[in-house]
Design a protein around this motif. Structure first.
Motif, short mmCIF file in Angstrom:
data_model
loop_
_atom_site.label_atom_id
_atom_site.label_comp_id
_atom_site.label_asym_id
_atom_site.label_seq_id
_atom_site.Cartn_x
_atom_site.Cartn_y
_atom_site.Cartn_z
N GLN A 655 0.84 -1.13 0.26
CA GLN A 655 0.09 0.11 -0.07
C GLN A 655 0.98 1.21 0.00
O GLN A 655 0.67 2.10 -0.99
CB GLN A 655 -1.02 0.06 1.16
CG GLN A 655 -1.76 1.07 1.25
CD GLN A 655 -2.67 0.93 2.68
OE1 GLN A 655 -2.79 0.24 3.14
NE2 GLN A 655 -3.34 2.43 2.79
N ASN A 658 2.48 1.81 -3.34
CA ASN A 658 1.53 2.42 -4.34
C ASN A 658 1.04 3.68 -4.22
O ASN A 658 0.66 4.44 -5.20
CB ASN A 658 0.20 1.23 -4.27
CG ASN A 658 0.47 -0.16 -4.93
OD1 ASN A 658 1.30 -0.14 -5.95
ND2 ASN A 658 -0.33 -0.92 -4.47
N GLU A 659 1.23 4.24 -2.83
CA GLU A 659 0.65 5.60 -2.76
C GLU A 659 2.10 6.72 -2.60
O GLU A 659 1.43 7.76 -2.51
CB GLU A 659 0.03 5.78 -1.18
CG GLU A 659 -1.16 4.84 -1.45
CD GLU A 659 -1.85 4.91 0.20
OE1 GLU A 659 -1.14 5.29 1.27
OE2 GLU A 659 -2.89 4.29 0.42
N HIS A 660 3.08 6.15 -2.72
CA HIS A 660 4.05 6.80 -2.71
C HIS A 660 4.93 6.70 -3.94
O HIS A 660 6.42 6.65 -3.71
CB HIS A 660 4.85 6.86 -1.65
CG HIS A 660 3.86 7.37 -0.22
ND1 HIS A 660 3.17 6.19 0.33
CD2 HIS A 660 3.79 8.46 0.41
CE1 HIS A 660 2.49 6.80 1.44
NE2 HIS A 660 3.02 8.24 1.20
#
Length: 752
Positions: A655, A658-660
């Motif tokens: 996660q 994917n977010e950074h």
């Protein structure tokens, strides 16, 4: 016949004389075996144990002294005031600064490395500040040293960097093969045993000693004939001269040393007092020690006596049998001659009487002998082609007609579904095919021999100057008939040129076998009349790595691009069917390795069986292409299922990545977020997902890049920056590694 056994112990009975002769031989052999057994039992066991115990004691002491000497030498460096002053100065500076101080340290390191009795391949100092390594040749950046000049899969750059935070001040690590990679060429540096020496005063530098493990082993161990192992305190191997996956019964290694037997071997082991390492070797139970020399003298004496006595008895017995047997054989060769044995042995008298009755009554003897000669001729040809040597000269003479000949070898490959479809087994079907070929050639020539030389091979020998290759109409008519059954089996026909002498039978047969391997892809009957140059599948290690990378990326399209390219190459080169099958085996092997790396060996076991069955049923280029597509889809499906498995730690990592994606993400950063150590997170993530953190990060970035490339307005530079790459060149290089093409080429394909 009953009279033969009424009194078998009569003086003139052949039964009695044979039994007495055999009993004499048996008594000698029994005496020989008993003496050998007791001698071996009392001597060999003690000798093996004594010799190997002393050998292991010597080896252990040598290794312990050498490791202790290395420890003292390296720790002694910390006691040299001037040298430590230079090192203390260098550890705070970047690479290349303080040249005069580097030269002083280099001399000390070079003096250690040049001592041949120390078996040091290299001695280095690794500095954390400036990330560089100082050794006898000079200084190098840590990345260059461990990614180019001193490369081993077991010891990547991250391993050496993690040692700065390690609490071990003296540690011996498992031996591994190191290579120097320059200009895409790998040069082996040998099998090296790393030893790390640190000081509790300086955590930002440490010494690396690389021992030449094999050279040291040859110096300290008496023999190299048997496998040798060094195990650390936990039982893990530090060094081994045998296979890396060889099983060692660790449960039996108790106490300070000893020996035991397991799986047909003696195991000898001893534990070092200083290091706690276990030194172990194994010797086959059947190994013969120095005492065997004395045993050989006894055995040779007994054997010589046996030969002498046996020869005398055999000569006497042969003379007694030769004369009556010779007379009986003369009677058999001349049917009208009355048999005469002239022997006092009653069995010969009975044989003489019965033989006379058979000669008088048997009127069909000539026909029977003719049939037997035909059968002998078949066996003689088979023996010749199969290189089966026989001592029966009459059998050899039966077969060979010393005149020109040519061969036609028909190979029958039954399709996987053919037995059920035809309701015939392969043996019966081959028999019918052989009978047809026999009929076909019997109508054309009377000077040919046809027989089944193997379960799936039918051989035709055509005698004459013309040869079968000069009869295309005959071969074509046979092909048309066999093509009627191509849904049952595939037929390949190899026709050799004319050979002049019968002594060339074996060469002709081997030529025909080699020609069969030239079959091209296709499902029709193929006739091969000339031998072409051998073709070998040329897939480089780099191409294998490229395929493995594409499989790991989980992109079936990229996998199929690779396989389609190889199929097209084979097609352009007119490669034989065997090359296509070899390519299938290669793709299967790389796919299996990729699944095994993800802990999916159990899931792919059923797939592997199905792939292999389908590979055996592939005979056309289209069938191979369809199989590769199925293999790609199956592999990608399993990899995606593995990736989708959830776990608290791995879910957080995935996660966060994917977010950074636009940030400079590192393993240290994520580990700090989870409040766990970098090494623990690296090991845990690899165990759960089957891929390293860097592999996962690159795969996600490349997957996201593919989505962004479909947007025409985004430039490649912008995409590279949004995905956290430091430079566009790094992005292009990584994209091509995982996708097989550059970002620009990928965008063009998407748009088209």
């Amino acid at each position: 016949m009953r009279s033969l056994f009424r009194n078998p112990l009569r003086n003139h009975s052949l039964f009695v004389r044979l039994m007495l002769s055999f009993l004499a031989v048996i008594v000698l052999l029994v005496a020989f075996n008993f003496l050998s057994f007791f001698y071996l039992k009392n001597k060999i066991h003690k000798e093996i144990i004594k010799y190997n115990d002393l050998n292991m004691q010597h080896t252990m002491e040598g290794y312990e002294r050498h490791i202790d000497l290395t420890k003292n030498l390296m720790l002694g460096i910390y006691q040299k005031e001037e040298l430590m002053m230079n090192l203390n100065f260098l550890r705070k500076l970047p690479e290349g600064v303080g040249y005069d101080r580097m030269v002083s340290v280099q001399k000390e390191l070079k003096a250690l490395q040049l001592n041949p009795f120390l078996h040091y391949m290299n001695v280095m100092v690794h500095f954390k500040e400036g990330a560089y390594v100082l050794e006898k040749e000079g200084s190098s950046r840590s990345k260059d040293m461990f990614d180019k000049f001193l490369v081993s899969p077991q010891y990547p750059l991250s391993f050496w960097e993690d040692l700065f935070d390690s609490g071990d001040f003296f540690h011996t690590y498992p031996a591994a093969e190191f290579k120097e990679i320059y200009m895409h060429t790998a040069k082996s540096l040998g099998y090296l045993l790393p030893i790390i020496v640190k000081s509790n005063l300086y955590n930002d530098m440490y010494f690396i000693v690389l021992l030449d493990a094999r050279s040291l082993f040859r110096t300290l161990h008496y023999t190299e004939d048997h496998p040798f192992f060094i195990l650390d305190e936990t039982g893990s191997p530090l060094f081994s001269t045998s296979a890396a996956d060889e099983t060692i019964p660790l449960h039996a290694l108790t106490g300070k040393g000893g020996n035991f037997t397991s799986n047909g071997y003696y195991y000898f082991y001893i534990k070092g007092i200083e290091t706690g390492f276990t030194y172990l070797t194994k010797v086959p139970i059947t190994n013969i020690s120095a005492q065997l020399l004395k045993l050989n003298i006894v055995l040779l004496t007994l054997l010589g006596a046996t030969i002498v006595i046996g020869t005398i008895v055999s000569l006497w017995f042969s003379v007694r049998l030769h004369h009556p047997v010779k007379r009986l054989m003369e009677s058999i060769q001349h049917y009208n001659q009355e048999p005469q044995a002239d022997s006092g042995i009653r069995e010969f008298v009975v044989i003489q009487e019965k033989l006379k009755q058979l000669i008088d009554s048997n009127t069909d003897l000539n026909d029977d002998l003719s049939k037997k000669n035909s059968l002998l001729r078949y066996y003689a040809y088979t023996n010749k082609f199969k290189r089966i040597h026989t001592q029966f000269h009459d059998l050899k003479d039966t077969a060979y007609e010393n005149k020109p000949f040519s061969l036609m070898l028909v190979h029958v490959h039954f399709l996987p579904h053919s037995s059920e479809a035809a309701e015939l087994d392969s043996e019966r079907t081959t028999y019918f095919i052989r009978e047809y070929i026999n009929y076909h050639f019997s109508q054309l020539s009377s000077d040919s021999v046809i027989f089944q030389i193997d379960q799936d091979q039918i051989l035709v020998i055509e005698f004459g100057e013309t040869g079968l290759h000069a009869q295309p109409d005959v071969l074509q008519s046979l092909k048309e008939v066999l093509d009627q059954d191509k849904d049952l089996a595939l037929f390949t026909i190899a026709v050799t040129p004319v050979f002049k002498q019968s002594s060339e039978f074996t060469d002709a047969y081997e030529l025909a076998l080699a020609m069969l391997k030239q079959r091209l892809p296709g499902d029709d009957t193929q006739i091969i009349v000339e031998k072409r140059a051998a073709y070998s599948l040329a897939i480089s290690a780099k191409q294998e790595d490229e395929l493995a990378t594409r499989i790991s990326s989980g992109d079936s399209r990229a996998i199929l691009e690779w396989t389609d390219k190889q199929l097209e190459q084979l097609k352009q080169n007119a490669a034989p069917h065997s090359a296509y099958a070899e390519l299938g085996e290669l793709v299967m092997k790389v796919s299996k390795h990729s699944l095994d790396a993800r802990r999916l060996s159990k899931d792919r076991s059923s797939l592997e069986v199905g792939w292999r069955e389908q590979l055996q049923a592939c005979f056309t280029t289209e069938q191979f292409a369809a199989l590769f597509e199925r293999m790609a889809m199956d592999t990608v499906h399993l990899l995606k299922e593995k990736i989708e498995e959830k776990d608290p730690v791995t879910s957080f990592v995935q996660q966060y990545v994917n977010e950074h994606l636009e940030q400079d993400i590192s393993l240290d950063l994520v580990a700090d977020k989870l409040n766990i150590s970098r090494s623990y997170l690296s090991t845990y993530f690899k165990e759960k997902t089957g891929e390293s953190f860097s592999e996962y990060l690159n795969r996600v970035r490349i997957s996201k890049a593919k989505e962004m490339l479909s947007e025409v307005d985004l430039k490649i530079n912008d995409i590279s920056a949004r995905l956290g790459y430091q430079s566009v060149n790094s992005f292009i290089r990584m994209f091509k590694r995982y996708a097989g093409v550059t970002p620009g080429e990928y965008r063009k394909r998407q748009l088209s």
